[in-house]
Design a protein around this motif. Structure first.
Motif, PDB file in Angstrom:
ATOM      1  N   ARG A   1       4.013  -7.247  -5.254  1.00 45.72           N
ATOM      2  CA  ARG A   1       3.803  -7.949  -3.987  1.00 45.72           C
ATOM      3  C   ARG A   1       2.404  -8.549  -3.932  1.00 45.72           C
ATOM      4  O   ARG A   1       2.220  -9.714  -3.569  1.00 45.72           O
TER       5      ARG A   1
ATOM      6  N   GLU B   1       4.911  -2.751  -4.879  1.00 42.89           N
ATOM      7  CA  GLU B   1       3.741  -3.133  -4.082  1.00 42.89           C
ATOM      8  C   GLU B   1       2.714  -3.866  -4.943  1.00 42.89           C
ATOM      9  O   GLU B   1       2.048  -4.797  -4.480  1.00 42.89           O
TER      10      GLU B   1
ATOM     11  N   GLY C   1       8.013  -5.133  -2.137  1.00 42.60           N
ATOM     12  CA  GLY C   1       7.265  -3.907  -1.905  1.00 42.60           C
ATOM     13  C   GLY C   1       8.181  -2.708  -1.796  1.00 42.60           C
ATOM     14  O   GLY C   1       9.353  -2.766  -2.121  1.00 42.60           O
TER      15      GLY C   1
END
Length: 213
Positions: free
Chosen positions: A51, A48, A42
């Protein structure tokens, strides 16, 4: 003193958030206040999204995420964070406090997944070069203790739902790697909280003083 990169590592439920708070408090008491916080995977828009893909989704359609694909997604997220966030922050004089870094991949994928450690080391060197944390705090807990704490927090992600044997292998690899690297300091995170916090505070204080010597 030059900027530094400090990473906090450990199994689920090891207490990384509490440890970060103690590290910040300790650094601020020593006059170090220009801090940046990161987490892995992230820390950037792209990272992100990776992730979410690697932790929240078991499959895409009928396609199950393979172990090697998982590794490559972790490294894609990591190099994006390192190159666009961590290195610029360090160059600007900030101290960076990271929730996980490459040691997680070496332990979880090398130990838990059983991927060849030499392949992981080669991949790390190819992607990150000689970039390494200045200090790593490894919070050591047994999987039974850590997973018990993690379950008490709520829903578990894709990796947190792995078997106890997976986490036993991961912990064993963490301990093996920590024993080989002087920049990794192991903290017994099964102690009472006050003792864990004291150990973190003492370790960081001593290390910072040594850096300024």
């Amino acid at each position: 003193m030059h900027s530094k990169y400090i990473v906090i590592e450990g199994l689920e439920g090891a207490g990384k958030t509490t440890a970060r708070d103690v590290v910040v408090e300790t650094l601020e008491q020593m006059g170090i206040r220009d801090l940046l916080f990161t987490r892995e995977p992230g820390g950037t828009i792209l990272a992100e999204k990776l992730r979410s893909l690697v932790l929240d989704i078991r499959s895409v359609g009928d396609e199950v995420i393979t172990d090697k694909a998982e590794v490559l997604m972790f490294y894609a997220a990591r190099v994006q964070l390192v190159e666009t966030v961590i290195k610029p922050a360090l160059a600007a004089g900030k101290w960076v406090i990271g929730d996980r870094h490459d040691l997680s991949t070496q332990a979880y994928q090398g130990g838990g997944r059983g991927i060849d450690p030499q392949m992981l080391a080669t991949l790390r060197d190819a992607v990150l070069g000689d970039f390494r944390p200045d200090l790593t705090l490894y919070l050591d807990v047994t999987p039974e203790v850590g997973l018990g704490r993690a379950r008490a927090r709520g829903d578990l992600d894709r990796i947190e739902q792995e078997s106890l044997n997976f986490f036993n292998r991961t912990r064993a690899r963490y301990l093996e790697l920590a024993a080989q690297d002087a920049s990794i300091h192991t903290i017994d995170a099964t102690q009472p909280l006050d003792d864990v916090m004291r150990a973190i505070r003492d370790t960081v204080t001593r290390w910072v003083q040594e850096q300024g010597a």
